[in-house]
Scaffold this active site. Structure first.
Site, PDB file in Angstrom:
ATOM      1  N   MET A  27       0.789  -1.122  -0.107  1.00  0.00           N
ATOM      2  CA  MET A  27       0.287   0.422   0.164  1.00  0.00           C
ATOM      3  C   MET A  27       0.874   1.634   0.175  1.00  0.00           C
ATOM      4  O   MET A  27       0.392   2.246   0.736  1.00  0.00           O
ATOM      5  CB  MET A  27      -0.843  -0.133   0.917  1.00  0.00           C
ATOM      6  CG  MET A  27      -2.410  -1.478   1.093  1.00  0.00           C
ATOM      7  SD  MET A  27      -3.651  -1.344   1.680  1.00  0.00           S
ATOM      8  CE  MET A  27      -2.729  -0.886   3.320  1.00  0.00           C
ATOM      9  N   GLY A  33      11.351  -3.063   5.384  1.00  0.00           N
ATOM     10  CA  GLY A  33      10.203  -4.111   5.268  1.00  0.00           C
ATOM     11  C   GLY A  33      10.177  -5.035   3.754  1.00  0.00           C
ATOM     12  O   GLY A  33      10.614  -5.977   3.177  1.00  0.00           O
ATOM     13  N   HIS A  34       9.873  -3.430   3.000  1.00  0.00           N
ATOM     14  CA  HIS A  34       9.604  -3.688   2.189  1.00  0.00           C
ATOM     15  C   HIS A  34      10.304  -4.079   0.818  1.00  0.00           C
ATOM     16  O   HIS A  34      10.454  -4.922  -0.569  1.00  0.00           O
ATOM     17  CB  HIS A  34       8.754  -2.676   1.146  1.00  0.00           C
ATOM     18  CG  HIS A  34       7.300  -2.490   1.570  1.00  0.00           C
ATOM     19  ND1 HIS A  34       6.922  -0.887   2.857  1.00  0.00           N
ATOM     20  CD2 HIS A  34       5.922  -2.755   2.048  1.00  0.00           C
ATOM     21  CE1 HIS A  34       5.724  -1.373   3.291  1.00  0.00           C
ATOM     22  NE2 HIS A  34       4.919  -2.099   2.448  1.00  0.00           N
ATOM     23  N   GLY A 145       4.894 -10.174   4.114  1.00  0.00           N
ATOM     24  CA  GLY A 145       5.623 -10.204   5.781  1.00  0.00           C
ATOM     25  C   GLY A 145       5.402 -11.323   6.559  1.00  0.00           C
ATOM     26  O   GLY A 145       4.292 -10.702   6.374  1.00  0.00           O
ATOM     27  N   LYS A 147       5.420 -10.280   9.788  1.00  0.00           N
ATOM     28  CA  LYS A 147       4.750  -9.339  10.659  1.00  0.00           C
ATOM     29  C   LYS A 147       2.798  -9.214  10.906  1.00  0.00           C
ATOM     30  O   LYS A 147       3.363  -9.598  11.980  1.00  0.00           O
ATOM     31  CB  LYS A 147       5.449  -8.307  10.415  1.00  0.00           C
ATOM     32  CG  LYS A 147       4.725  -6.868  11.680  1.00  0.00           C
ATOM     33  CD  LYS A 147       5.081  -6.053  11.579  1.00  0.00           C
ATOM     34  CE  LYS A 147       4.808  -5.666  10.475  1.00  0.00           C
ATOM     35  NZ  LYS A 147       3.641  -4.951  10.852  1.00  0.00           N
ATOM     36  N   GLN A 151      -2.644 -12.390   8.195  1.00  0.00           N
ATOM     37  CA  GLN A 151      -2.846 -11.860   6.693  1.00  0.00           C
ATOM     38  C   GLN A 151      -1.975 -12.546   5.968  1.00  0.00           C
ATOM     39  O   GLN A 151      -2.648 -13.218   5.091  1.00  0.00           O
ATOM     40  CB  GLN A 151      -2.426  -9.905   6.242  1.00  0.00           C
ATOM     41  CG  GLN A 151      -1.797  -9.979   5.005  1.00  0.00           C
ATOM     42  CD  GLN A 151      -1.803  -8.458   4.995  1.00  0.00           C
ATOM     43  OE1 GLN A 151      -2.634  -7.848   4.143  1.00  0.00           O
ATOM     44  NE2 GLN A 151      -0.439  -7.894   4.696  1.00  0.00           N
TER      45      GLN A 151
HETATM   46  O1  PAF Z   1      -0.044  -5.241   3.852  1.00  0.00           O
HETATM   47  C1  PAF Z   1      -0.683  -4.369   2.793  1.00  0.00           C
HETATM   48  O2  PAF Z   1       0.022  -3.807   2.573  1.00  0.00           O
HETATM   49  C2  PAF Z   1      -2.173  -5.254   2.402  1.00  0.00           C
HETATM   50  O3  PAF Z   1      -2.794  -5.452   3.692  1.00  0.00           O
HETATM   51  C3  PAF Z   1      -1.997  -5.481   0.546  1.00  0.00           C
HETATM   52  C4  PAF Z   1      -1.508  -6.950   1.267  1.00  0.00           C
HETATM   53  C5  PAF Z   1      -1.415  -4.777   0.129  1.00  0.00           C
HETATM   54  C6  PAF Z   1      -3.292  -5.662   0.567  1.00  0.00           C
HETATM   55  O4  PAF Z   1      -3.703  -4.450   0.617  1.00  0.00           O
END
Ligand code: PAF
Length: 286
Positions: A27, A33-34, A145, A147, A151
């Site tokens: 997002m 981390g990304h 991730g 963390k 999810q």
């Molecule tokens: O973890 C995130 O940034 C969001 O939940 C994702 C996986 C991009 C879905 O919008």
């Protein structure tokens, strides 16, 4: 690295790029981390696609969507430096076209506890947008991730349901030098809030991991260790500290031992608020 905005530009760009494709959905407000997700993706795919989309269907209201941090110019620099080949930055109409209903996905029981309990509909929103991104990019692999423990399990469930062989990779949590797990939300913390979070959240989880390594297996004892650290910090409001089976997310009772988890993995996860900012963190045992 090329940046595309529309679905047609995306498919035209993808047609010219070599497979396998790895997708890193984000997002935005990218951090190290990304970068670790992108770097991991690069080791296993010829083309790394990063998406940046602040998905409205996973937020409680429009105000929360508007408040989400945005930093596209810096995100582009980070994604390119980390090794991304294609950046997909759609607007809402590209993901949810007004004339083409996108079926909402209900992730079922995995979505009801932990984060799902206080954020109704959140994981349906996550599963729906991730599925949509999978449809648009058709990657062989996707990176998330560790963390965001609930999810990643929901995305693994989604990939099984879709049955299109997208391999889901969990990438280890990246921590700052003070131990706090990197999160786009950290930038909303005050200096004192940040200090309070760093001296409690990662410390509580490390204590649990260390005690388990030295032979403590009682859920009640491990929980008490973590709770002691967190309750010593008055500015932190603990929302949950949970020991659950790492596959089903079914909670372990305080009478249980870590070895009682059927999957052999226990997810220790917590959510706490500081400065009104909700932070989450998690570790897996063993
Ligand atoms: O973890 C995130 O940034 C969001 O939940 C994702 C996986 C991009 C879905 O919008």
């Amino acid at each position: 690295m090329r940046t595309v905005i529309s679905r047609s530009e995306l498919s035209e760009a993808l047609a010219q790029l070599p497979r396998p494709f790895a997708l890193v959905p984000t997002m935005g407000a990218l951090h190290a981390g990304h970068a670790a997700l992108i770097a991991a993706a690069k080791t296993s795919a010829a083309t790394v696609v990063v998406s940046i989309f602040v998905n409205p269907t996973q937020f409680a209201n429009a105000e929360a969507v508007a408040q989400y941090p945005r930093s596209l110019a810096a995100d582009k620099r980070l994604a390119e430096a980390a090794g991304a080949h294609l950046l997909f930055v759609p607007d809402v109409d590209q993901i949810y076209p007004p004339d083409e209903p996108v079926p909402a996905i209900d992730p079922g029981p995995l979505a009801l506890r932990l984060e799902g309990a206080s954020r109704p509909g959140h994981f349906a929103g996550v599963a729906t947008v991730v599925s949509r991104l999978f449809d648009l990019v058709r990657p062989e692999r996707a990176f998330f991730g560790a963390k965001d423990a609930q999810q990643v399990r929901i995305v693994e469930w989604l990939a099984k349901q879709r049955n299109d062989q997208i391999a889901i990779h969990r990438v280890a949590t990246v921590r700052d030098s003070d131990g706090l797990a990197l999160s786009s939300r950290n930038q909303m913390l005050s200096a004192s809030g940040r200090t309070a979070a760093a001296k409690t959240i990662p410390v509580a989880l490390s204590l649990v991991a260390e005690a388990f390594s030295s032979g403590v297996t009682s859920v009640a004892l491990l929980r008490a260790l973590a709770e002691r650290v967190i309750s010593a910090e008055p500015s932190l409001e603990l929302q949950y500290l949970d020991f659950a089976d790492g596959a089903t997310l079914v909670p372990l009772s305080d009478r249980a031992q870590i070895g009682d988890a059927e999957s052999g993995e226990v997810l220790v996860s917590l959510a706490a608020s500081v400065d009104g900012v909700r932070l989450i963190d998690a570790i897996s045992l063993p």
